[in-house]
Enzyme design. Structure first.
Site, PDB file in Angstrom:
ATOM      1  N   LYS A   8       0.740  -1.190  -0.039  1.00 31.30           N
ATOM      2  CA  LYS A   8       0.062   0.127  -0.090  1.00 31.30           C
ATOM      3  C   LYS A   8       0.863   1.267  -0.017  1.00 31.30           C
ATOM      4  O   LYS A   8       0.498   2.394  -0.719  1.00 31.30           O
ATOM      5  CB  LYS A   8      -0.953   0.080   1.398  1.00 31.30           C
ATOM      6  CG  LYS A   8      -1.937  -1.105   1.410  1.00 31.30           C
ATOM      7  CD  LYS A   8      -2.997  -1.166   2.542  1.00 31.30           C
ATOM      8  CE  LYS A   8      -2.228  -1.197   3.847  1.00 31.30           C
ATOM      9  NZ  LYS A   8      -1.705  -2.647   4.021  1.00 31.30           N
ATOM     10  N   ARG A  83      -9.943   1.107   8.143  1.00 37.32           N
ATOM     11  CA  ARG A  83      -9.239  -0.189   8.371  1.00 37.32           C
ATOM     12  C   ARG A  83     -10.357  -1.142   9.268  1.00 37.32           C
ATOM     13  O   ARG A  83     -10.143  -2.253   9.115  1.00 37.32           O
ATOM     14  CB  ARG A  83      -7.892  -0.301   9.269  1.00 37.32           C
ATOM     15  CG  ARG A  83      -6.806  -0.708   8.128  1.00 37.32           C
ATOM     16  CD  ARG A  83      -5.699  -0.818   9.385  1.00 37.32           C
ATOM     17  NE  ARG A  83      -4.451  -1.413   8.933  1.00 37.32           N
ATOM     18  CZ  ARG A  83      -3.462  -0.724   8.299  1.00 37.32           C
ATOM     19  NH1 ARG A  83      -3.457   0.430   8.356  1.00 37.32           N
ATOM     20  NH2 ARG A  83      -2.406  -1.436   8.330  1.00 37.32           N
ATOM     21  N   ARG A 122      11.821  -5.777   3.950  1.00 37.53           N
ATOM     22  CA  ARG A 122      11.429  -4.300   3.921  1.00 37.53           C
ATOM     23  C   ARG A 122      12.216  -3.483   5.007  1.00 37.53           C
ATOM     24  O   ARG A 122      12.461  -3.884   6.223  1.00 37.53           O
ATOM     25  CB  ARG A 122      10.120  -4.152   4.595  1.00 37.53           C
ATOM     26  CG  ARG A 122       9.552  -2.819   4.547  1.00 37.53           C
ATOM     27  CD  ARG A 122       8.204  -2.554   4.444  1.00 37.53           C
ATOM     28  NE  ARG A 122       7.370  -3.213   5.236  1.00 37.53           N
ATOM     29  CZ  ARG A 122       5.954  -3.354   5.328  1.00 37.53           C
ATOM     30  NH1 ARG A 122       5.320  -2.476   4.451  1.00 37.53           N
ATOM     31  NH2 ARG A 122       5.260  -3.751   6.440  1.00 37.53           N
ATOM     32  N   ARG A 155      11.151  -1.834  10.672  1.00 39.49           N
ATOM     33  CA  ARG A 155       9.787  -1.386  11.262  1.00 39.49           C
ATOM     34  C   ARG A 155       9.671  -2.470  12.623  1.00 39.49           C
ATOM     35  O   ARG A 155       9.954  -3.427  12.340  1.00 39.49           O
ATOM     36  CB  ARG A 155       8.484  -1.712  10.644  1.00 39.49           C
ATOM     37  CG  ARG A 155       8.335  -0.574   9.557  1.00 39.49           C
ATOM     38  CD  ARG A 155       6.965  -0.596   8.750  1.00 39.49           C
ATOM     39  NE  ARG A 155       5.920  -1.298   9.318  1.00 39.49           N
ATOM     40  CZ  ARG A 155       4.893  -0.966   8.813  1.00 39.49           C
ATOM     41  NH1 ARG A 155       4.454  -0.545   7.683  1.00 39.49           N
ATOM     42  NH2 ARG A 155       3.635  -1.657   9.741  1.00 39.49           N
ATOM     43  N   ARG A 166      -1.010  -8.894  13.046  1.00 34.40           N
ATOM     44  CA  ARG A 166      -1.357  -7.980  12.043  1.00 34.40           C
ATOM     45  C   ARG A 166      -2.162  -8.623  11.049  1.00 34.40           C
ATOM     46  O   ARG A 166      -3.202  -7.992  10.717  1.00 34.40           O
ATOM     47  CB  ARG A 166      -0.084  -7.200  11.343  1.00 34.40           C
ATOM     48  CG  ARG A 166       0.479  -6.434  12.334  1.00 34.40           C
ATOM     49  CD  ARG A 166       1.752  -5.926  11.898  1.00 34.40           C
ATOM     50  NE  ARG A 166       1.855  -5.210  10.728  1.00 34.40           N
ATOM     51  CZ  ARG A 166       2.747  -4.965   9.766  1.00 34.40           C
ATOM     52  NH1 ARG A 166       3.917  -5.614  10.043  1.00 34.40           N
ATOM     53  NH2 ARG A 166       2.776  -4.338   8.663  1.00 34.40           N
TER      54      ARG A 166
END
Ligand code: AMP
Length: 226
Positions: A8, A83, A122, A155, A166
């Site tokens: 996203k 969300r 990431r 992160r 998550r």
């Protein structure tokens, strides 16, 4: 929309570059509060770090305040908000009150195997929200942000255990939103394994939607991916 790690943030950055459109990312806004240790940040920190959703009331208030600062006559992209159905209803009331209905909702449909690898690869530049992937989209200099040269970080919630939480939050609370928006006829889903595969599809749909010429769209798409 899309599950954690679907891309996203990456698509949002590329659309901002291609269309010169304003963007607001709820994750970036929340992370900025956490790193500045504001009252909101202190409230949100535990939920973010354990992979749960921050309360609807807190996120909605934060995002509506951001939205109030967006120029009324310009389009914008929301990344990561709403969300939950409750957040979507809050957003709908806000947009209706300012006579700006939501035009469309973009959903990223990416295979699980790809998502898991992506989370591992990431790295982010926390102050700007710029995202890198060491396999697909590495920084020019290892471990450094392309623009500022500052160090990249992981992160805190990009690890297997938190990722599982998550994912659970996504399946329980966010997936129902797809039905909410598809019933309204504004949901557009795009399938692919890489952001490079998905970006041209979104770009082309937006050009159709806003009646922009496709030729210049291809040129912007190419320059946005470079
Ligand atoms: P993201 O960067 O979009 O993956 O968001 C990172 C984390 O911030 C999520 O796992 C949630 O804890 C929190 N968060 C971001 N957006 C929302 C939202 N709209 N509602 C609740 N929590 C959110």
């Amino acid at each position: 929309m899309g599950c954690p790690g679907a891309g996203k943030g990456t698509q949002t950055q590329r659309l901002r570059k291609a269309f010169g459109i304003g963007t607001i990312s709820s994750g970036d806004v929340l992370r900025s509060h956490v790193s500045r240790q504001t009252a909101v940040g202190l409230k949100a920190k535990a939920a973010i770090e354990s992979g749960e959703l921050v309360s609807d009331a807190l996120v909605s208030e934060l995002m509506l305040t951001e939205l109030e600062h967006m120029p009324r006559d310009q389009s914008f992209i929301l990344d990561g908000f709403p969300r939950t159905v409750t957040q979507a209803e809050t957003l709908d009331s806000f947009m209706a009150a300012s006579d700006r209905p939501l035009d469309l909702v973009i959903n990223l449909d990416v295979p699980w195997s790809v998502i898991l690898q992506r989370i591992e690869d990431r790295w982010i530049h926390a102050p700007s929200g710029r995202t890198y992937n060491i396999s697909y989209n590495p920084p020019k200099r290892a471990g450094r942000d392309d623009v500022t040269g500052e160090p990249l970080t992981k992160r805190a919630d990009d690890n297997v255990e938190v990722f599982r939480a998550r994912l659970h939050a996504y399946q329980e609370q966010t997936l129902p939103l797809l039905g909410y928006y598809s019933d309204r006829g504004i949901l557009y889903s795009f399938k692919g394994s890489t952001s490079d595969e998905i970006f041209p599809q979104i770009h082309s749909m937006l050009c159709d939607f806003f009646s922009l010429p496709q030729e210049s769209a291809d040129a912007t798409a190419a320059s946005a991916s470079s």
